[in-house]
Design a protein around this motif. Structure first.
Motif, mmCIF file in Angstrom:
data_model
loop_
_atom_site.group_PDB
_atom_site.id
_atom_site.type_symbol
_atom_site.label_atom_id
_atom_site.label_comp_id
_atom_site.label_asym_id
_atom_site.label_seq_id
_atom_site.Cartn_x
_atom_site.Cartn_y
_atom_site.Cartn_z
ATOM 1 N N ALA A 42 0.826 -1.206 0.000
ATOM 2 C CA ALA A 42 0.000 0.000 0.000
ATOM 3 C C ALA A 42 0.860 1.255 0.000
ATOM 4 C CB ALA A 42 -0.909 0.006 1.223
ATOM 5 N N THR A 43 0.432 2.245 -0.777
ATOM 6 C CA THR A 43 1.081 3.541 -0.730
ATOM 7 C C THR A 43 0.292 4.482 0.155
ATOM 8 O OG1 THR A 43 -0.081 4.264 -2.723
ATOM 9 C CG2 THR A 43 2.100 3.294 -3.013
ATOM 10 N N GLY A 44 -0.961 4.134 0.442
ATOM 11 C CA GLY A 44 -1.790 4.915 1.334
ATOM 12 C C GLY A 44 -2.185 4.068 2.523
ATOM 13 N N SER A 45 -2.768 4.725 3.493
ATOM 14 C CA SER A 45 -3.262 4.007 4.656
ATOM 15 C C SER A 45 -4.743 4.313 4.764
ATOM 16 C CB SER A 45 -2.518 4.464 5.910
ATOM 17 O OG SER A 45 -3.017 3.785 7.035
ATOM 18 N N TYR A 46 -5.551 3.290 4.701
ATOM 19 C CA TYR A 46 -6.992 3.455 4.671
ATOM 20 C C TYR A 46 -7.632 2.788 5.880
ATOM 21 C CZ TYR A 46 -5.667 4.684 -0.024
ATOM 22 O OH TYR A 46 -5.048 5.274 -1.098
ATOM 23 N N ALA A 47 -8.643 3.446 6.430
ATOM 24 C CA ALA A 47 -9.365 2.900 7.567
ATOM 25 C C ALA A 47 -10.219 1.729 7.111
ATOM 26 C CB ALA A 47 -10.244 3.983 8.193
ATOM 27 N N ASP A 48 -10.209 0.661 7.883
ATOM 28 C CA ASP A 48 -11.054 -0.491 7.581
ATOM 29 C C ASP A 48 -12.518 -0.068 7.655
ATOM 30 O OD1 ASP A 48 -8.748 -1.979 7.457
ATOM 31 O OD2 ASP A 48 -9.115 -3.101 9.305
ATOM 32 N N GLY A 49 -13.351 -0.695 6.841
ATOM 33 C CA GLY A 49 -14.782 -0.405 6.887
ATOM 34 C C GLY A 49 -15.428 -0.535 5.527
ATOM 35 N N GLU A 50 -16.701 -0.184 5.491
ATOM 36 C CA GLU A 50 -17.481 -0.236 4.256
ATOM 37 C C GLU A 50 -17.657 1.179 3.728
ATOM 38 O OE1 GLU A 50 -20.976 -2.959 3.728
ATOM 39 O OE2 GLU A 50 -22.027 -1.039 3.557
ATOM 40 N N SER A 52 -19.017 3.634 0.204
ATOM 41 C CA SER A 52 -19.829 3.674 -1.014
ATOM 42 C C SER A 52 -19.615 4.993 -1.736
ATOM 43 C CB SER A 52 -21.319 3.529 -0.683
ATOM 44 O OG SER A 52 -21.576 2.272 -0.119
ATOM 45 N N ALA A 53 -19.720 4.926 -3.062
ATOM 46 C CA ALA A 53 -19.621 6.132 -3.886
ATOM 47 C C ALA A 53 -20.334 5.871 -5.205
ATOM 48 C CB ALA A 53 -18.165 6.503 -4.136
ATOM 49 N N ASP A 131 -13.786 5.902 -11.056
ATOM 50 C CA ASP A 131 -14.198 7.176 -10.471
ATOM 51 C C ASP A 131 -14.680 6.961 -9.037
ATOM 52 O OD1 ASP A 131 -14.981 9.972 -10.367
ATOM 53 O OD2 ASP A 131 -17.035 9.333 -10.791
ATOM 54 N N ALA A 132 -15.513 5.951 -8.832
ATOM 55 C CA ALA A 132 -16.025 5.654 -7.491
ATOM 56 C C ALA A 132 -14.892 5.238 -6.552
ATOM 57 C CB ALA A 132 -17.091 4.566 -7.554
ATOM 58 N N ILE A 133 -13.953 4.440 -7.044
ATOM 59 C CA ILE A 133 -12.822 4.000 -6.206
ATOM 60 C C ILE A 133 -11.985 5.203 -5.769
ATOM 61 C CG2 ILE A 133 -10.636 2.706 -6.218
ATOM 62 C CD1 ILE A 133 -13.140 0.980 -5.733
ATOM 63 N N ALA A 134 -11.788 6.170 -6.649
ATOM 64 C CA ALA A 134 -11.034 7.378 -6.268
ATOM 65 C C ALA A 134 -11.741 8.112 -5.132
ATOM 66 C CB ALA A 134 -10.854 8.288 -7.478
ATOM 67 N N LYS A 137 -11.306 6.024 -1.907
ATOM 68 C CA LYS A 137 -9.964 6.184 -1.348
ATOM 69 C C LYS A 137 -9.851 7.489 -0.564
ATOM 70 C CE LYS A 137 -6.431 5.146 -3.987
ATOM 71 N NZ LYS A 137 -5.551 4.951 -5.155
ATOM 72 N N ALA A 138 -10.434 8.560 -1.095
ATOM 73 C CA ALA A 138 -10.414 9.840 -0.385
ATOM 74 C C ALA A 138 -11.188 9.751 0.927
ATOM 75 C CB ALA A 138 -10.976 10.949 -1.272
ATOM 76 N N ASP A 139 -12.331 9.067 0.904
ATOM 77 C CA ASP A 139 -13.148 8.918 2.110
ATOM 78 C C ASP A 139 -12.469 8.043 3.158
ATOM 79 O OD1 ASP A 139 -15.106 10.482 0.959
ATOM 80 O OD2 ASP A 139 -16.400 8.794 0.424
ATOM 81 N N ALA A 140 -11.745 7.021 2.717
ATOM 82 C CA ALA A 140 -11.154 6.044 3.628
ATOM 83 C C ALA A 140 -9.748 6.419 4.083
ATOM 84 C CB ALA A 140 -11.119 4.665 2.957
#
Length: 142
Positions: A42-50, A52-53, A131-134, A137-140
């Motif tokens: 990973a190049t980013g660190s994302y919070a675990d969870g669900e 949607s976008a 687009d949704a994944i981007a 990623k911003a949300d997480a």
């Protein structure tokens, strides 16, 4: 399982074998092969969870969108659901095919490695997915 699905499965397994071999030879600071299921790159660190976008894209018939929900665990996608918003024509057909094939492409993959370009014959729906994944990623982003 028809012949096309068997060929895709065999190709995917062969690709994973090659990727696994190459990962063992790659320096720790290297970038994993896109699509490789290795959360440690990973190049980013994302919070675990669900998360949607809504992803948007252009089709020959006009603007289209899809709803994407992913579950992240240790930066990897553990579940994915895609719901298309098209109501008729080719957009509906391609979104449905995309919905049916996307999980096999992204579950187990590090979210930073996701760059879907074509799933089950649908290439434009991939733009909406990316687009949704981007957005996700911003949300997480932790």
């Amino acid at each position: 399982m028809n012949i096309a699905h068997r060929r895709r499965a065999a190709f995917a397994l062969g690709g994973l074998s090659v990727a696994a071999t190459l990962v063992g030879c790659t320096p720790a600071s290297g970038t994993a092969t896109p699509g490789a299921a290795d959360a440690s790159t990973a190049t980013g660190s994302y919070a675990d969870g669900e998360y949607s976008a809504t992803g948007e894209y252009q089709s020959p018939g006009g603007a289209e969108s899809i709803e994407v929900t992913v579950t992240l665990e240790s930066n990897a996608v553990t579940e994915v659901t895609v719901t298309g918003n098209a109501t008729a024509g080719n957009a509906l057909r391609y979104q449905t095919e995309f919905e049916d094939g996307i999980a096999a492409e992204v579950v187990g993959v590090n979210i930073d490695q996701l760059a879907v370009d074509k799933v089950a014959g649908s290439s434009l729906t991939s733009d909406g997915f990316n687009d949704a994944i981007a957005q996700i990623k911003a949300d997480a982003d932790a």
